[in-house]
Motif scaffolding. Structure first.
Motif, PDB file in Angstrom:
ATOM      1  N   UNK A 196       0.786  -1.223   0.000  1.00  0.00           N
ATOM      2  CA  UNK A 196       0.000   0.000   0.000  1.00  0.00           C
ATOM      3  C   UNK A 196       0.819   1.275   0.000  1.00  0.00           C
ATOM      4  N   UNK A 197       2.127   1.167  -0.047  1.00  0.00           N
ATOM      5  CA  UNK A 197       2.975   2.366   0.047  1.00  0.00           C
ATOM      6  C   UNK A 197       3.682   2.629  -1.286  1.00  0.00           C
ATOM      7  N   UNK A 211       3.894   7.916   1.450  1.00  0.00           N
ATOM      8  CA  UNK A 211       2.806   8.244   0.528  1.00  0.00           C
ATOM      9  C   UNK A 211       2.137   6.936   0.122  1.00  0.00           C
ATOM     10  N   UNK A 212       0.813   6.890   0.271  1.00  0.00           N
ATOM     11  CA  UNK A 212       0.092   5.643  -0.036  1.00  0.00           C
ATOM     12  C   UNK A 212      -0.133   5.512  -1.536  1.00  0.00           C
ATOM     13  N   UNK A 213      -0.232   4.276  -1.975  1.00  0.00           N
ATOM     14  CA  UNK A 213      -0.546   4.055  -3.393  1.00  0.00           C
ATOM     15  C   UNK A 213      -1.937   4.572  -3.711  1.00  0.00           C
ATOM     16  N   UNK A 214      -2.065   5.230  -4.848  1.00  0.00           N
ATOM     17  CA  UNK A 214      -3.363   5.670  -5.337  1.00  0.00           C
ATOM     18  C   UNK A 214      -3.834   6.995  -4.785  1.00  0.00           C
ATOM     19  N   UNK A 266       2.903   4.803 -13.162  1.00  0.00           N
ATOM     20  CA  UNK A 266       2.281   4.373 -11.897  1.00  0.00           C
ATOM     21  C   UNK A 266       2.420   5.454 -10.841  1.00  0.00           C
ATOM     22  N   UNK A 267       3.452   6.276 -10.998  1.00  0.00           N
ATOM     23  CA  UNK A 267       3.698   7.334 -10.018  1.00  0.00           C
ATOM     24  C   UNK A 267       4.035   8.628 -10.746  1.00  0.00           C
ATOM     25  N   UNK A 303      -7.076   6.538 -12.943  1.00  0.00           N
ATOM     26  CA  UNK A 303      -6.556   5.391 -13.711  1.00  0.00           C
ATOM     27  C   UNK A 303      -5.577   4.563 -12.875  1.00  0.00           C
ATOM     28  N   UNK A 304      -5.385   4.932 -11.635  1.00  0.00           N
ATOM     29  CA  UNK A 304      -4.586   4.097 -10.736  1.00  0.00           C
ATOM     30  C   UNK A 304      -3.248   4.667 -10.332  1.00  0.00           C
ATOM     31  N   UNK A 305      -2.921   5.840 -10.839  1.00  0.00           N
ATOM     32  CA  UNK A 305      -1.599   6.394 -10.517  1.00  0.00           C
ATOM     33  C   UNK A 305      -1.593   7.033  -9.128  1.00  0.00           C
TER      34      UNK A 305
END
Lengths: 298, 282
Positions: free
Chosen positions: A4-5, A29-32, A153-154, A182-184
């Motif tokens: 999740x990070x 920073x969390x994903x998404x 992704x980031x 879109x998931x970034x």
């Protein structure tokens, strides 16, 4: 690093000679999420981003980006990342299209060209124009497109709306939100607090190279500061209000209508003014900018 | 690395054509005036004798300037390392530092490109551009061969160019190394250029001054053959020059791996290599 990070730094230190730019930065920073990184010039925002891309090497601490150590495997980090530098410069002799195609080639031509065109159209950016003929704002548009065109992704965005007019600022912020949908994950630095407040899920405030605060944007705005305007029937001595914990007098108003800034709970203030006749008691939530300035006044 | 190489080579295209065609026209002109010069050799010999030994030293000695090898040395290859060296020093010093100072390197290195790939892609493009310029120079000589009427093959004419290529790569790699150490590209170019000119003066004067010969042993132009390579390339000298060019390039690469990428005045200059990096990408 758990799944999740997206970004984690632990005790990150970066010195430029005798200047300590980062003094043990701990950040997660969390994903998404869209994470706004706030701080004035020189606080260490750009230094942090450049450490995450291994453009500069930290003097201490550790960093992980999408589970990868950027100092050990920078190419893998950069392959998954879109970056918009704060100081954006291109090869002036190329056209916009040639620039984007070259940058796409550096990524193994992974950019979807139809998607790239659609991004350029959203920003009203002509692809045939030479970079040297573009204004600063239009160059910034090229920067935004190149950061997004390979659907990273980031996203690491350093002052993404710098030099853009308000309409285009909104367009860029929408594109950032689209990328998140879109998931970034989006990590962006800014000193324009209104835009951070508008799109960021969480905010980190960096002060003198260390993290002063991390919070959800709305809770940060709601939680800590209130502005209180009072109106008494008779003038109240300033000493009464000045002695209340967490209260700062912004304006005395002749003792009849003082304007106060209250940090934390309102209880002490209410109890202190209860001995007087209060005609009006009005509270306002501060903008993020006021919250931000409060940290820097400490 | 291939993308970096081809893109960099495209950026050099204007310089390749500009320098290469200019040099090619000079060499064609030199070949065209060879026969008229031979026809007036008596006047030319007396003119050169009037210059004196020291002056002639700057043009390769001048003892046999009427032979093809001597003429090439006298008319072109004796001073040409300094002329073409300007290109090598400017390109070498700016190969990475120019983009770093302009701020474009930050964006390029934010893409999935290793520092090693970027460095060698650009260095090989510099080597290819230098080779292309010398190929155009050689074409001028080759087209001029029938006009000069020399009994020399076009392939043999390549040999002085090969010797020159080694010197130019060495100057370029040295300027690149300085750009990794000194705080600005301009300072690196100026320093490398000044050392190149001093090297040229010392090597030229060492032909007539015994005291300079010991110092000359440590200078690159001592091992540069110039036009005399027409009679056979000294491979030992050639490989020696190439070896030092490679050494300077490798040192520059190692420094590039270790250092921070500067942008817009961020960071400060310190002597590199005093501290081991935490890690470095390959």
């Amino acid at each position: 690093m758990e799944n999740g990070t997206a970004i984690r730094t632990q005790g990150l230190v970066k010195n430029y000679g005798n200047v300590r730019a980062l003094r043990g930065l701990d950040l997660e920073v969390k994903r998404g999420e869209i994470f706004g990184f706030l701080g004035p010039n020189g606080a260490g925002k750009t230094t942090t981003i450049r450490c995450l891309l291994d453009l500069i090497r930290p003097n201490g601490g550790a960093a992980e980006v999408l589970g990868i150590n950027p100092q050990r495997n920078p190419v893998a980090v950069r392959a998954r990342t879109g970056y918009l530098p704060g100081e954006l410069h291109f090869d002036e002799n190329l056209s916009v299209e040639a620039t984007l195609r070259y940058l796409s080639a550096l990524r193994g031509r992974k950019a979807d060209w139809d998607y790239t065109r659609s991004l350029a159209e959203k920003l009203d950016l002509g692809l045939k124009t030479a970079i040297k003929n573009l204004s600063k704002g239009n160059k910034q548009k090229v920067g935004v497109v190149q950061a997004l065109m390979h659907r990273p992704k980031l996203l690491l965005l350093d002052e993404p709306t710098s030099g853009l007019d308000p309409l285009l600022q909104q367009a860029v912020l929408r594109m950032v939100q689209d990328a998140r949908q879109q998931g970034a994950t989006v990590f962006f630095s800014s000193h324009i607090l209104s835009e951070v407040q508008e799109i960021a899920d969480r905010v980190g405030i960096i002060r003198l190279g260390a993290l002063a605060e991390v919070a959800e944007t709305q809770s940060l705005v709601k939680r800590s500061l209130r502005r209180v305007r009072l109106r008494f029937r008779e003038a109240v001595p300033q000493a009464v209000l000045a002695g209340i914990p967490g209260v700062k007098i912004l304006s005395e108003g002749d003792g009849l209508s003082p304007l106060l800034q209250v940090e934390g709970e309102m209880d002490a203030l209410i109890k202190a003014v209860a001995q007087f006749t209060v005609v009006e008691f009005e509270t306002e939530r501060p903008s993020l900018e006021e919250v931000f300035l409060a940290y820097y006044e400490e | 690395m291939l993308t970096i190489f081809t893109h960099t080579l495209k950026r050099f295209l204007g310089q390749i054509l500009g320098w290469g065609i200019s040099f090619g026209l000079i060499t064609l002109y030199l070949m065209a005036v060879y026969k008229p010069m031979i026809e007036q050799q008596a006047e030319l010999v007396s003119l050169l004798e009037a210059y004196g030994e020291t002056m002639l030293a700057f043009f390769g000695g001048g003892a046999d300037f009427l032979s093809p090898a001597g003429y090439l040395d006298f008319g072109f290859f004796s001073y040409f390392p300094v002329v073409a060296g300007i290109f090598a020093v400017l390109i070498g010093s700016g190969l990475l530092a120019a983009d770093e100072e302009k701020g474009t390197l930050d964006l390029i290195l934010a893409h999935p490109v290793s520092r090693t790939g970027l460095f060698w892609g650009r260095f090989l493009a510099f080597a290819a551009a230098t080779t292309a310029i010398l190929a155009l120079t050689w074409l001028g000589f080759a087209f001029g061969l029938p006009i000069a009427g020399w009994d020399v093959s076009a392939v043999a004419l390549l040999l002085p160019h090969i010797s020159l290529l080694a010197v130019l790569l060495l100057f370029g790699a040295f300027a690149l190394l300085l750009s990794m150490v000194l705080p600005s590209r301009m300072l690196a170019a100026s320093t490398a250029g000044a050392l190149m000119v001093v090297s040229y003066l010392v090597s030229s004067l060492a032909r007539v001054n015994e005291q300079l010969k010991a110092l000359n042993d440590f200078l690159p132009l001592k091992y540069y053959q110039g036009g005399r390579a027409l009679d056979g390339l000294d491979w030992q000298n050639f490989l020696g020059l190439m070896g030092f060019a490679a050494l300077f390039a490798v040192l520059a690469w190692l420094l590039f791996l270790r250092r921070d990428i500067r942008v817009s005045g961020e960071g400060s200059w310190r002597l590199p290599g005093l501290k081991r990096p935490r890690t470095a990408d390959r």
